[in-house]
Design a protein around this motif. Structure first.
Motif, PDB file in Angstrom:
ATOM      1  N   ASP A   1      66.866  36.877  57.057  1.00  0.00           N
ATOM      2  CA  ASP A   1      66.856  35.416  56.908  1.00  0.00           C
ATOM      3  C   ASP A   1      65.786  34.740  57.761  1.00  0.00           C
ATOM      4  N   GLU A   2      65.198  35.494  58.698  1.00  0.00           N
ATOM      5  CA  GLU A   2      64.248  34.902  59.640  1.00  0.00           C
ATOM      6  C   GLU A   2      62.798  35.159  59.270  1.00  0.00           C
ATOM      7  N   LEU A   3      62.556  35.944  58.224  1.00  0.00           N
ATOM      8  CA  LEU A   3      61.207  36.397  57.914  1.00  0.00           C
ATOM      9  C   LEU A   3      60.839  36.114  56.472  1.00  0.00           C
ATOM     10  N   THR A   4      59.545  36.040  56.202  1.00  0.00           N
ATOM     11  CA  THR A   4      59.070  35.937  54.832  1.00  0.00           C
ATOM     12  C   THR A   4      59.212  37.290  54.147  1.00  0.00           C
ATOM     13  N   GLU A   5      59.031  37.330  52.827  1.00  0.00           N
ATOM     14  CA  GLU A   5      59.156  38.589  52.092  1.00  0.00           C
ATOM     15  C   GLU A   5      58.183  39.644  52.622  1.00  0.00           C
ATOM     16  N   GLN A   6      56.955  39.237  52.891  1.00  0.00           N
ATOM     17  CA  GLN A   6      55.960  40.172  53.412  1.00  0.00           C
ATOM     18  C   GLN A   6      56.327  40.628  54.822  1.00  0.00           C
ATOM     19  N   GLU A   7      56.824  39.710  55.648  1.00  0.00           N
ATOM     20  CA  GLU A   7      57.219  40.067  57.009  1.00  0.00           C
ATOM     21  C   GLU A   7      58.430  40.996  57.023  1.00  0.00           C
ATOM     22  N   ILE A   8      59.356  40.781  56.072  1.00  0.00           N
ATOM     23  CA  ILE A   8      60.523  41.664  55.957  1.00  0.00           C
ATOM     24  C   ILE A   8      60.072  43.088  55.701  1.00  0.00           C
ATOM     25  N   ALA A   9      59.190  43.275  54.718  1.00  0.00           N
ATOM     26  CA  ALA A   9      58.712  44.616  54.376  1.00  0.00           C
ATOM     27  C   ALA A   9      58.012  45.263  55.564  1.00  0.00           C
ATOM     28  N   HIS A  10      57.221  44.466  56.301  1.00  0.00           N
ATOM     29  CA  HIS A  10      56.493  45.008  57.456  1.00  0.00           C
ATOM     30  C   HIS A  10      57.465  45.430  58.552  1.00  0.00           C
ATOM     31  N   ALA A  11      58.453  44.579  58.848  1.00  0.00           N
ATOM     32  CA  ALA A  11      59.426  44.902  59.881  1.00  0.00           C
ATOM     33  C   ALA A  11      60.277  46.107  59.477  1.00  0.00           C
ATOM     34  N   TYR A  12      60.624  46.180  58.210  1.00  0.00           N
ATOM     35  CA  TYR A  12      61.436  47.297  57.701  1.00  0.00           C
ATOM     36  C   TYR A  12      60.673  48.613  57.815  1.00  0.00           C
ATOM     37  N   LEU A  13      59.396  48.593  57.459  1.00  0.00           N
ATOM     38  CA  LEU A  13      58.577  49.803  57.619  1.00  0.00           C
ATOM     39  C   LEU A  13      58.442  50.183  59.091  1.00  0.00           C
ATOM     40  N   GLY A  14      58.317  49.184  59.955  1.00  0.00           N
ATOM     41  CA  GLY A  14      58.230  49.467  61.382  1.00  0.00           C
ATOM     42  C   GLY A  14      59.492  50.133  61.896  1.00  0.00           C
ATOM     43  N   LEU A  15      60.646  49.634  61.432  1.00  0.00           N
ATOM     44  CA  LEU A  15      61.917  50.230  61.826  1.00  0.00           C
ATOM     45  C   LEU A  15      62.007  51.671  61.310  1.00  0.00           C
ATOM     46  N   GLY A  16      61.652  51.874  60.042  1.00  0.00           N
ATOM     47  CA  GLY A  16      61.694  53.215  59.471  1.00  0.00           C
ATOM     48  C   GLY A  16      60.753  54.174  60.165  1.00  0.00           C
ATOM     49  N   SER A  17      59.608  53.663  60.624  1.00  0.00           N
ATOM     50  CA  SER A  17      58.614  54.520  61.270  1.00  0.00           C
ATOM     51  C   SER A  17      59.096  55.084  62.603  1.00  0.00           C
TER      52      SER A  17
ATOM     53  N   TRP B   1      61.199  55.920  51.824  1.00  0.00           N
ATOM     54  CA  TRP B   1      61.378  57.362  51.986  1.00  0.00           C
ATOM     55  C   TRP B   1      60.613  57.783  53.234  1.00  0.00           C
ATOM     56  N   LEU B   2      61.231  58.659  54.017  1.00  0.00           N
ATOM     57  CA  LEU B   2      60.634  59.070  55.285  1.00  0.00           C
ATOM     58  C   LEU B   2      60.577  60.589  55.399  1.00  0.00           C
ATOM     59  N   THR B   3      59.469  61.089  55.943  1.00  0.00           N
ATOM     60  CA  THR B   3      59.354  62.481  56.337  1.00  0.00           C
ATOM     61  C   THR B   3      59.682  62.557  57.829  1.00  0.00           C
ATOM     62  N   ALA B   4      60.693  63.338  58.174  1.00  0.00           N
ATOM     63  CA  ALA B   4      61.105  63.461  59.571  1.00  0.00           C
ATOM     64  C   ALA B   4      60.161  64.389  60.332  1.00  0.00           C
ATOM     65  N   ASP B   5      60.172  64.280  61.663  1.00  0.00           N
ATOM     66  CA  ASP B   5      59.319  65.142  62.477  1.00  0.00           C
ATOM     67  C   ASP B   5      59.701  66.610  62.308  1.00  0.00           C
ATOM     68  N   THR B   6      61.005  66.874  62.192  1.00  0.00           N
ATOM     69  CA  THR B   6      61.490  68.228  61.935  1.00  0.00           C
ATOM     70  C   THR B   6      61.795  68.356  60.457  1.00  0.00           C
TER      71      THR B   6
ATOM     72  N   LEU C   1      61.963  56.452  62.772  1.00  0.00           N
ATOM     73  CA  LEU C   1      62.763  57.607  62.347  1.00  0.00           C
ATOM     74  C   LEU C   1      61.916  58.689  61.680  1.00  0.00           C
ATOM     75  N   GLY C   2      60.776  58.310  61.107  1.00  0.00           N
ATOM     76  CA  GLY C   2      59.933  59.266  60.396  1.00  0.00           C
ATOM     77  C   GLY C   2      58.686  58.583  59.869  1.00  0.00           C
ATOM     78  N   THR C   3      57.958  59.295  59.028  1.00  0.00           N
ATOM     79  CA  THR C   3      56.716  58.777  58.458  1.00  0.00           C
ATOM     80  C   THR C   3      56.952  58.349  57.017  1.00  0.00           C
ATOM     81  N   PRO C   4      56.698  57.085  56.659  1.00  0.00           N
ATOM     82  CA  PRO C   4      56.895  56.649  55.278  1.00  0.00           C
ATOM     83  C   PRO C   4      55.987  57.408  54.316  1.00  0.00           C
ATOM     84  N   VAL C   5      56.523  57.767  53.150  1.00  0.00           N
ATOM     85  CA  VAL C   5      55.772  58.492  52.126  1.00  0.00           C
ATOM     86  C   VAL C   5      55.922  57.769  50.788  1.00  0.00           C
ATOM     87  N   GLY C   6      55.000  58.091  49.849  1.00  0.00           N
ATOM     88  CA  GLY C   6      54.973  57.422  48.558  1.00  0.00           C
ATOM     89  C   GLY C   6      56.176  57.764  47.692  1.00  0.00           C
TER      90      GLY C   6
END
Length: 316
Positions: free
Chosen positions: A78-94, A294-299, A96-101
């Motif tokens: 509720d605090e972010l624009t659509e683009q900011e949401i996606a950026h913050a979400y990817l940052g959070l996911g990163s 989708w994320l690729t984990a370190d292990t 835990l792992g590396t985002p993949v296509g």
């Protein structure tokens, strides 16, 4: 020879093991929310890691060495624009792992919503409001951020893939052996130039002595639409039905409701998930809308063929 069953592993669980949600449901603190807001608006990734890294490390423990799932509530959508949401979400996911296509275009954030297009063999089900039976995605980890729930339906169900594995071993060890042999999978239109419209892969692969399960029954059944794909045997069809029968037993799975700002994280190799069919609101802004990563984990957790997501096709 069937691999040893992980009887004592924390990844083996049933519905009765979770009398309440406190084990797997977490609220983001005000500090964590503000950290995501700052990062979504362009703040440095180092600050995000420093401020919420300890919380994320706890989730990673549960995902990689525990039951294989968590729900995180109160993401600051509720605090972010659509683009900011996606950026913050990817940052959070990163963390835990590396985002993949997730498709042929290499998109690392996918919008999960009913696009109101006719269903067909090349239309992935997440683009419709249809039910999706129990399955896993093509990566080590998958995250779903709820921007808006459905008007009705759309509940998420999750089941321990290893509990299903144990039950298969109890009911029919021979059919479990069948899961270790390659089966044809339709690419559902995601193949690159010169590639076959299907690939072959065993639904179970042992990695580090642990059965890692990749299961999308309709992809396997859809392979039969391609005349060049091997024909499924009666035993292969029977084992697909057995997995679905066990996973859909209410004694095995749990339901997870999504509210705006909820993030579901799953280990794709130890948890299968499903989605009920849903009904949307007539108003477009009120329709069900999730964001997936989708994320690729370190292990490595999944088969090497899968953990890198869907590669972008090379020019032919």
């Amino acid at each position: 020879m069937v691999s040893p069953v992980p009887d004592d592993s924390p990844s083996v669980w049933t519905r009765g093991d979770f009398p309440d949600e406190s084990v797997w449901s977490f609220e983001l603190s005000a500090t964590a929310r503000q950290s995501l807001i700052d990062y979504g608006r362009g703040g440095p990734s180092a600050d995000l890691s420093r401020r919420i890294g300890a919380q994320v490390a706890r989730w990673a423990e549960l995902l990689n060495g525990g039951p294989g799932f968590v729900r995180v509530r109160n993401f600051p959508a509720d605090e972010l624009t659509e683009q900011e949401i996606a950026h913050a979400y990817l940052g959070l996911g990163s963390l835990l792992g590396t985002p993949v296509g997730q498709d042929r275009d290499g998109n690392v954030v996918t919008h999960i919503r009913d696009e109101r297009i006719p269903a067909g063999p090349t239309v992935r089900k997440y683009r419709t409001n249809l039910a999706q039976d129990f399955h896993s995605d093509g990566s080590d980890l998958v995250g779903l951020l709820c921007l808006h729930p459905a008007k009705a339906g759309g509940q998420s169900r999750i089941v321990s893939a290893h509990a299903v594995y144990n039950e298969m071993l109890r009911r029919d060890p021979h059919l479990l052996d069948v899961m270790y042999s390659p089966m044809p999978w339709s690419r559902n239109g995601e193949q690159g130039p010169g590639e076959q419209p299907y690939f072959e892969l065993a639904p179970i692969t042992d990695i580090g002595g642990i059965p890692r399960i990749f299961f999308i029954a309709w992809y396997i059944r859809d392979s039969q639409q391609h005349s060049s794909a091997p024909r499924l045997t009666d035993e292969q069809l029977a084992v697909l039905a057995l997995v679905e029968n066990i996973a859909n037993d209410p004694l095995f799975h749990i339901e997870m409701e999504f509210q705006r700002g909820d993030v579901q994280w799953l280990n794709n190799t130890t948890v299968l998930h499903s989605r009920e069919a849903y009904l949307d609101d007539d108003e477009p802004s009120l329709r069900r809308h999730l964001l997936r990563v989708w994320l690729t984990a370190d292990t490595p957790l999944a088969n090497e063929l899968l953990r890198g997501g869907i590669p972008t096709p090379r020019a032919g």
